[in-house]
Scaffold this motif. Structure first.
Motif, short mmCIF file in Angstrom:
data_model
loop_
_atom_site.label_atom_id
_atom_site.label_comp_id
_atom_site.label_asym_id
_atom_site.label_seq_id
_atom_site.Cartn_x
_atom_site.Cartn_y
_atom_site.Cartn_z
N ARG A 252 0.82 -1.20 0.00
CA ARG A 252 0.00 0.00 0.00
C ARG A 252 0.86 1.26 0.00
NH1 ARG A 252 -3.62 -2.75 -1.65
NH2 ARG A 252 -5.70 -2.94 -0.77
N MET A 253 0.25 2.34 -0.49
CA MET A 253 0.87 3.66 -0.50
C MET A 253 -0.17 4.65 0.03
SD MET A 253 2.56 5.62 -3.76
CE MET A 253 1.36 4.88 -4.86
N TYR A 254 0.31 5.66 0.77
CA TYR A 254 -0.58 6.66 1.36
C TYR A 254 -0.07 8.05 1.00
CZ TYR A 254 -2.38 2.71 3.98
OH TYR A 254 -2.94 1.49 4.30
N VAL A 255 -1.01 8.94 0.67
CA VAL A 255 -0.69 10.30 0.23
C VAL A 255 -1.58 11.28 0.98
CG1 VAL A 255 -0.70 11.90 -1.72
CG2 VAL A 255 -0.01 9.51 -2.08
N SER A 256 -0.99 12.36 1.52
CA SER A 256 -1.82 13.38 2.19
C SER A 256 -2.16 14.50 1.22
CB SER A 256 -1.09 13.95 3.42
OG SER A 256 0.14 14.54 3.08
N ASN A 257 -3.41 14.95 1.28
CA ASN A 257 -3.94 15.97 0.37
C ASN A 257 -4.50 17.13 1.18
OD1 ASN A 257 -4.01 14.59 -2.48
ND2 ASN A 257 -4.75 13.03 -1.05
N ARG A 258 -3.95 18.32 0.95
CA ARG A 258 -4.44 19.53 1.61
C ARG A 258 -5.46 20.21 0.69
NH1 ARG A 258 1.17 22.34 2.19
NH2 ARG A 258 1.39 21.20 0.22
N GLY A 259 -6.59 20.54 1.23
CA GLY A 259 -7.74 21.01 0.45
C GLY A 259 -8.85 20.02 0.69
N PRO A 260 -8.74 18.80 0.12
CA PRO A 260 -9.67 17.73 0.52
C PRO A 260 -9.45 17.30 1.96
CG PRO A 260 -8.65 17.25 -1.60
CD PRO A 260 -7.90 18.42 -1.02
N ASP A 261 -8.26 17.61 2.52
CA ASP A 261 -7.91 17.29 3.91
C ASP A 261 -8.13 15.81 4.21
OD1 ASP A 261 -7.16 19.88 4.30
OD2 ASP A 261 -8.98 20.50 5.33
N CYS A 262 -7.39 14.99 3.48
CA CYS A 262 -7.53 13.54 3.65
C CYS A 262 -6.19 12.87 3.37
CB CYS A 262 -8.60 12.98 2.71
SG CYS A 262 -8.21 13.16 0.95
N VAL A 263 -6.07 11.64 3.87
CA VAL A 263 -4.98 10.76 3.49
C VAL A 263 -5.59 9.70 2.58
CG1 VAL A 263 -3.33 9.02 4.28
CG2 VAL A 263 -3.61 11.16 5.56
N THR A 264 -5.05 9.57 1.37
CA THR A 264 -5.59 8.65 0.38
C THR A 264 -4.74 7.39 0.31
OG1 THR A 264 -6.48 10.46 -0.93
CG2 THR A 264 -6.21 8.36 -2.05
N GLU A 265 -5.42 6.24 0.34
CA GLU A 265 -4.76 4.94 0.25
C GLU A 265 -4.73 4.48 -1.21
OE1 GLU A 265 -5.45 0.30 1.72
OE2 GLU A 265 -6.70 1.93 2.52
N PHE A 266 -3.58 3.97 -1.64
CA PHE A 266 -3.42 3.42 -2.99
C PHE A 266 -2.98 1.97 -2.91
CE2 PHE A 266 -3.14 7.90 -3.78
CZ PHE A 266 -3.54 8.10 -5.10
#
Length: 333
Positions: A252-266
């Motif tokens: 798995r890979m995880y990415v933080s997104n500012r604006g949507p304010d979430c951590v996305t799992e790939f």
């Protein structure tokens, strides 16, 4: 061994933090503040590979790096400070052999190298390379902005948000930098970070400005070609979305997104997003420890934590601290 978590932050005009805050981490994953050390905007932290020493990037217009030691209680002591040679250093890395510290100067648009002593203190700056160029975004890409320095076997790859490039150098035994390769990314990507996938020739780049995750292949040491580009979130892209941090763990890979304010799992095998996890306002750096994700939610004035699940949302826990930007878990010794 007890678990410690060091948190860096923005201070003064940049934020309302005080320096580096130390937390202890319980077996359940809960955090408890045990101390703090006043320091000017220590926005990025990295530890020495074998010593109880960490380094903080003082992200100011003057630009400095501070070396610190810690003891088993988490108490920090300053070993020394050195000028980075460029404004607003935003990323640090230590070479695996512990001989050199790499520093990305964001506003300065430069890459610096420092030699480290056997005790982990900063000895001298051995190289300073100035980038030049620009990208299509007139506000964020008006000049070179080095955002990350990634050490490899005898090479350093510098990610430049301002020029949409990855510039790689040979790192000499004395700490010098010799140009090796320049790799271009799609215009307007605004690359922020590069992380290699172990055991493969693949790597992943987060595009801060485009809100993308770019898969690249390392065709020769330090040279990268684009394989694919996808949105950095699972939900439909939103504006603005300033992608911040990337972590790999297992498949798995995880990415933080500012604006949507979430951590996305790939899912790594196909670089496909599978879930968004809300994580608090303005998530910057985050760390994964024993199935828990700890997020520096800068505008939440807190570290938020959630348990990694197969998919879907998990309950958030909040640990207050001013303007956090970085989370560094370590084992006390």
């Amino acid at each position: 061994m007890a678990e410690l978590v060091f948190v860096g932050c923005y201070t003064g005009d940049a934020g309302n933090g005080t320096g580096i805050t130390t937390f202890s981490r319980s077996p359940s994953g809960a955090l408890e503040e045990v101390g703090s050390l006043p320091l000017e905007s220590p926005s990025w932290l990295v530890r020495h590979p074998s010593l109880p020493v960490l380094y903080a990037a003082n992200e100011t217009s003057a630009g400095a790096v501070t070396a610190l030691s810690w003891d088993a209680s988490g108490a920090l002591s300053v070993l020394g400070t050195a000028e980075t040679g460029g404004a607003h250093p935003c990323h640090l890395a230590v070479t695996p052999d512990g001989r050199f510290l790499l520093c990305a100067n964001y506003t300065g648009g430069s890459l610096a190298v420092f030699s480290l002593s056997a005790s982990g203190s900063v000895e001298s700056r051995t190289a300073l390379v100035q980038h030049s160029g620009r990208g299509p975004d007139p506000d964020r890409q008006e000049a070179a902005h080095v955002h990350m320095a990634v050490p490899g076997p005898s090479i350093v790859s510098a990610v430049d948000l301002g020029t949409d490039e990855i510039r790689s150098y040979t790192l000499t035994s004395s700490g010098g930098l010799a140009p090796l390769a320049v790799s271009s990314l799609p215009p307007g990507t605004g690359p922020r970070q590069l992380v290699r996938r172990p055991g493969t020739d693949l790597a992943y780049v987060v595009g801060e400005l485009a809100g993308t995750l770019v898969t690249v292949r390392e065709t020769s040491p330090g040279a990268f070609s684009v394989v694919s580009t996808t949105s950095s979130t699972f939900s439909p892209p939103s504006e603005p979305n300033l992608v911040a941090h990337l972590e790999l763990t297992g498949s798995r890979m995880y990415v933080s997104n500012r604006g949507p304010d979430c951590v996305t799992e790939f899912a790594l095998d196909d670089a496909a997003a599978v879930a968004d996890q809300p994580c608090g306002a303005n998530p910057r750096h985050f760390a994964l420890v024993d199935g828990t994700c700890y997020v520096a939610a800068q505008s939440e004035d807190a570290i938020t934590a959630f348990t990694l699940t197969a998919s879907g949302e998990a309950e958030l826990r909040y640990y207050p601290t001013g303007s956090p930007t970085f989370v560094l878990p370590v084992s006390s010794t």
